[in-house]
Scaffold this active site. Structure first.
Site, mmCIF file in Angstrom:
data_model
loop_
_atom_site.group_PDB
_atom_site.id
_atom_site.type_symbol
_atom_site.label_atom_id
_atom_site.label_comp_id
_atom_site.label_asym_id
_atom_site.label_seq_id
_atom_site.Cartn_x
_atom_site.Cartn_y
_atom_site.Cartn_z
ATOM 1 N N GLU A 60 2.735 2.501 4.418
ATOM 2 C CA GLU A 60 1.900 3.241 3.458
ATOM 3 C C GLU A 60 0.455 2.858 3.709
ATOM 4 O OE1 GLU A 60 4.192 1.735 -0.054
ATOM 5 O OE2 GLU A 60 2.304 0.772 -0.594
ATOM 6 N N ASP A 73 7.447 -3.038 -1.821
ATOM 7 C CA ASP A 73 6.544 -4.161 -1.563
ATOM 8 C C ASP A 73 7.323 -5.471 -1.376
ATOM 9 O OD1 ASP A 73 4.957 -2.062 -2.394
ATOM 10 O OD2 ASP A 73 3.502 -3.333 -3.406
#
Ligand SMILES: *[C@@H]1O[C@H](CO)[C@@H](O)[C@H](O)[C@H]1NC(C)=O
Ligand SMILES: *[C@@H]1O[C@H](CO)[C@@H](O)[C@H](O)[C@H]1NC(C)=O
Ligand SMILES: *[C@@H]1O[C@H](CO)[C@@H](O)[C@H](O)[C@H]1NC(C)=O
Ligand SMILES: *[C@@H]1O[C@H](CO)[C@@H](O)[C@H](O)[C@H]1NC(C)=O
Ligand SMILES: *[C@@H]1O[C@H](CO)[C@@H](O)[C@H](O)[C@H]1NC(C)=O
Ligand SMILES: *[C@@H]1O[C@H](CO)[C@@H](O)[C@H](O)[C@H]1NC(C)=O
Ligand SMILES: *[C@@H]1O[C@H](CO)[C@@H](O)[C@H](O)[C@H]1NC(C)=O
Ligand SMILES: *[C@@H]1O[C@H](CO)[C@@H](O)[C@H](O)[C@H]1NC(C)=O
Ligand SMILES: CC(=O)N[C@H]1CO[C@H](CO)[C@@H](O)[C@@H]1O
Length: 895
Positions: A539, A469
């Site tokens: 993702e 992230d």
């Protein structure tokens, strides 16, 4: 054993000291030997003496400790030793009962005795590959590593045992410290599932002991100068190894080895002599010329020829004694690169060809139990679904995974995990990982060096993401890059899986992480915002993956099952972790009931889920496939996720028991090598080609009928297909004439070979889902008006004749291959037919199972032949067929 009995079994004591018994053969006996510690006695430090020097002497009686295998976390060990049973632990919310166990908050001891016969000029080394979260290591009463040195799940280290081992029985003791995901460099699950009770603490990877002569060598790092395939290709292969002199003298050594090439290719010998001064460590490079190089390809694009390299390190004394040797290592000749295109999106190139990543995110076992056979089945499922890449987000597993991927042609996107300690950056306010301090960088460095060494030579490596992230800070980036360089890493290194920011040294990641993770409608993927089909989605998915009834009943109690469909907004233990956004199915269920109608019972709920899940994954992969060469190309899609760490209700393409579900077959259809797909947004038909060599004339049939089988429109289109590209064909006519529901069948035909290549049916509503893009969150985009599939609840019923044919029963490998012929005997479509192979002796679904297609919809009077392969005997297998408007029948196998 029930859980409370299991817990009391944890409290086993320690008996006295007893004399060492007969010595078994030595663990290692010749230079070049390296052996895994074959197993451990495992005990909580609470139930063992606190005197580590004494406990690490041979002869202590640990017969009451738990006996476990060579690698395993504490929970894996306790499961293996029979203290717990995973069928029971995974049932309903049983796992919760262990949540407050204090025993997991103290260190655990792994102890083993073994024989060695050291002699002059022989040197011994202990190799670790990561211990969670950190550990002290004792040998024969002495501490050889502190927990400052042996830190992190990926901290692989070598410890010099030479002065610590003796002839006869030796003892190794590891004290592994408890793990906190926010503080330690471990393997966390973030919001995937409840955490394992021990947070993965323990000796989860092998520990090895090696013996060498005066000089030792490292595994080879392999570099080739191959760029693109050509004829009779000559390739230079550079092999690098690190040599170390352990002795007090100057030694003359030779690296002497061979490359075993695949048939048709030829490789020169490996021979290189060097002098090592006292105190010298040096890297040696040997260049080997390979003729007629056999090129390694991802599964769909070609074969996976592998070269094997093995070498000895010879001492130049009179007898040319072996001082060390490498284990046989596989490598492949291929080239992988990536670039950030003009839209700031990352794209990959394999062997000179644009490689669109069609992947999914891997989940290890919750207790980190590693079963190579299971991973092989998972990769087989991936290939069966047309997936070409597995993303490991900080779950790098073991060397066997990469060897499997090499052999099977599965690309691997490895990398560090999100959130937790790994992303404890000053600028990361989304996660609670403890911010990095000075002492963290060496841990990260050891981890990067070790993982890069393990992965370096594998042709399956597509790249390494040093962040997920968030991107690493400049100092960590430098540590990572230096380690990669030291390991001669030649594959892409990517800053993170998102576009939030990047370190200067790496540049933009070119990967988007804009959701969705929860339900979105099929037309979402054809949009031009968020996770829609453009660029690289690292993702993303509609959050689907509902298991079928057979699996649900294994881990959900009756009351859990009632809650799931009767209280659609309730939290469920088998969804994501309790503190996550995905602890309930409210967004999914609202859409499910809004579009398919409220569930009337559990069976109805599960069937509706399968339809919704199938629709969701098919649309995602079809849209990414369709847009592979769009003006802003869709360069890759990693479905979130491939599989689950435990029996789970969502984020998977097949369930924990390896049962393929609606999400599986949607994916399989959406990824077909050659395919025609319906664009829910533009109402166009797309022609898709993922191959490198299939081309020529094609015919596409586009047929639209209503629930009664009445034709709304029918068209045939002639076209040609071009490798590795997609194009828009034409609009489907009659969409505006849909009354309550319609079925659209697309068939792609190779007219020359007179063969149908792809056949696929959609159910379509008179109105499309309406997205409110402006209200998008990180996990979904809301829908203001739903498509209406409620007519599916009252379809006229259809009769399908089904027979098992052409059985190739119990081939040599124990597999059965059969065809099932389906024939719709009605004037109305037979909708969403599910075929299931059931073992008649235990009524369980046979898995793994490979169906050519499933959840199929038949046109009035249409015949369709499906094939199935599974391990087992057809005589003990019943094939069940049921559908949305078709009564369930069980097929007997032919005699
Ligand atoms: C596991 O890690 C979490 C932090 O991510 C922590 O809150 C919890 O206490 C840990 N559990 C154990 C048993 O140490
Ligand atoms: C391959 O190696 C040979 C011998 O070292 C060298 O002459 C040749 O230039 C190399 N080829 C390439 C393409 O680097
Ligand atoms: C390991 O210890 C032995 C004995 O003290 C020593 O001779 C040898 O050089 C050491 N090896 C390394 C790699 O330091
Ligand atoms: C290298 O090893 C091979 C056998 O694998 C042997 O035939 C050859 O003589 C060795 N070369 C040297 C220089 O020792
Ligand atoms: C390479 O392949 C060609 C064609 O198959 C063959 O003629 C040639 O002998 C091969 N060369 C080597 C070194 O094996
Ligand atoms: C060669 O070296 C090895 C390892 O040090 C030793 O065991 C062996 O006796 C030596 N042989 C000769 C002939 O010196
Ligand atoms: C790509 O990113 C750079 C900054 O990294 C920015 O200046 C540029 O405008 C971006 N291009 C596009 C097409 O978004
Ligand atoms: C259930 O969840 C949905 C989706 O989040 C929401 O729109 C709805 O208001 C919720 N219903 C109740 C009764 O809370
Ligand atoms: C005599 C001497 O310096 N021998 C060295 C050989 O190499 C090892 C490993 O680097 C050193 O520890 C020894 O001191």
């Amino acid at each position: 054993m029930n859980l409370s009995q299991a817990l009391s079994a944890l409290f086993v004591g320690l008996a006295g000291v007893h004399a060492a018994s007969n010595n078994p053969p030595p663990l290692v006996s010749s230079p070049g030997d390296i052996t895994v510690i074959p197993g451990w006695s495992l005990q909580s430090s609470i139930h063992a003496p606190n005197d580590m020097p004494r406990l690490s002497q041979p002869g202590v009686d640990v017969s009451t400790w738990h006996r476990v295998g060579p690698r395993g976390t504490v929970m894996a060990g306790l499961l293996q030793a029979g203290v717990f049973d995973d069928t029971e632990l995974f049932y309903s919310d049983n796992l919760n009962q262990l949540a407050s166990e204090t025993i997991f908050r103290s260190p655990w001891l792994y102890r083993e005795e073994f024989t060695l016969n050291p002699s002059d000029n022989q040197y011994f080394t202990l190799h670790t590959h990561g211990i969670t979260s950190k550990a002290e290591i004792y040998v024969n009463g002495e501490r050889i590593a502190t927990s400052d040195e042996q830190q992190g799940s990926y901290g692989g280290h070598k410890y010099n045992l030479t002065d610590h081992v003796h002839d006869g029985t030796n003892c190794l003791l590891i004290r592994a410290y408890p793990t906190n995901y926010l503080r330690d460099f471990a393997l966390g699950f973030v919001d995937w599932n409840p955490y394992p009770s021990d947070n993965g603490t323990g000796v989860w990877r092998n520990v090895e002991i090696s013996q060498t002569g005066p000089a030792s060598m490292s595994p080879f790092r392999v570099i080739t100068d191959f760029t693109k395939p050509g004829q009779n290709q000559k390739v230079n292969v550079t092999l690098k190894t690190d040599l170390v002199n352990h002795s007090q003298n100057t030694v003359q050594v030779s690296v002497n080895g061979t490359i075993i090439p695949p048939t048709g290719s030829k490789a020169g010998p490996i021979l290189r002599s060097v002098e090592l001064k006292p105190g010298e460590s040096r890297t040696v490079s040997v260049e080997v010329s390979v003729e007629n190089a056999s090129i390694w390809w991802p599964a769909r694009w070609g074969a996976q020829p592998l070269y094997t390299v093995q070498a000895n390190l010879l001492l130049h004394n009179k007898t040319m004694t072996i001082s060390d040797k490498t284990q046989a290592q596989q490598f492949g000749i291929r080239q992988v690169s990536s670039y950030v295109n003009q839209h700031n999106d990352t794209a990959f190139v394999v062997n000179g060809q644009q490689f669109q990543v069609m992947g999914a995110g891997y989940g290890p076992d919750m207790f980190m139990r590693f079963d190579e056979g299971r991973v092989e089945k998972i990769f087989q499922y991936m290939l069966d679904m047309g997936l070409n890449t597995v993303r490991l987000e900080g779950k790098q597993e073991h060397p066997e995974l990469y060897e499997l991927a090499d052999r099977m042609g599965m690309m691997v996107l490895a990398g560090w995990e999100c959130c937790d300690k790994w992303e404890g950056w000053e600028y990361n306010n989304d996660a609670q990982g403890v911010k990095w301090g000075k002492s963290d960088y060496p841990i990260a460095q050891a981890a990067m060096l070790h993982e890069a060494e393990m992965m370096q030579a594998h042709p399956s490596m597509l790249g390494f993401l040093v962040g997920s992230d968030y991107w690493p800070n400049d100092r960590a980036t430098e540590v990572y890059l230096d380690a990669m360089k030291a390991m001669d890493w030649k594959n892409p290194i990517i800053a993170s899986a998102s576009k939030r920011g990047y370190p200067k040294a790496l540049g933009p990641s070119g990967m988007k992480m804009d959701g969705p993770y929860d339900w979105v409608p099929p037309n979402y993927w054809y949009g031009d915002q968020e996770g829609a089909a453009f660029g690289f989605g690292s993702e993303l998915g509609a959050g689907v993956g509902t298991p079928e009834m057979g699996s649900l009943k294994k881990f959900m109690s009756d009351s859990d099952l009632d809650t799931m469909w009767k209280k659609p907004n309730s939290s469920l233990f088998h969804m994501s972790r309790y503190d996550s956004q995905f602890f309930d199915r409210s967004i999914y269920n609202e859409a499910l009931f809004g579009r398919y109608g409220k569930a009337t019972d559990l069976e109805d709920y599960v069937l509706k889920c399968q339809m919704a899940d199938y629709e969701a994954t098919r649309a995602q992969y079809e849209a990414y496939s369709a847009k592979q060469n769009a003006s802003r190309p869709a360069t890759g899609s990693i479905y979130w996720m491939l599989n689950s760490a435990w029996p789970n209700l969502h984020w998977q393409l097949f369930d924990y028991y390896l049962s393929p579900i609606g999400a599986y077959f949607g994916t399989k259809v959406g990824n077909r090598l050659e395919h025609v797909a319906y664009d829910y947004e533009s109402e166009n038909v797309w022609l898709i080609n993922h191959s490198l060599d299939l081309q020529g004339d094609r015919e596409v049939s586009i047929d639209l009928i209503d629930a009664n089988g009445k034709t709304i429109s029918g068209t045939k289109v002639k076209t040609t297909t071009v490798p590795n590209s997609s194009k828009e064909l034409q609009k489907v006519t009659g969409i505006d004439k849909i009354q309550d529901i319609a079925f659209l069948r697309l068939v792609l035909r190779d007219t020359k070979a007179k063969r149908d290549i792809s056949r696929n049916v959609y159910w379509l509503s008179p109105k499309n889902d309406v997205l409110n893009w402006d209200e998008s969150t990180w996990y979904t985009t809301p829908v203001t008006d739903y498509a209406d599939y409620k007519k599916l609840e009252s379809l006229p019923s259809a009769t399908v004749k089904a027979t098992v044919q052409t059985v190739n029963a119990q081939t040599k490998d124990g597999w059965t291959y059969a065809d099932v012929q389906l024939e719709n005997k009605s004037k109305v479509p037979a909708v969403f037919l599910r075929l299931n192979a059931i073992n008649s002796s235990n009524s369980a679904e046979v898995t793994p199972v490979f169906w050519s297609d499933n959840y199929v919809t038949l046109w009035p009077n249409e015949k369709l032949r499906l094939s199935v392969g599974f391990e087992g005997d057809i005589k003990q297998t019943v094939i069940e067929v049921s559908g949305r408007n078709v009564k369930k029948q069980s097929l007997k196998s032919p005699k």
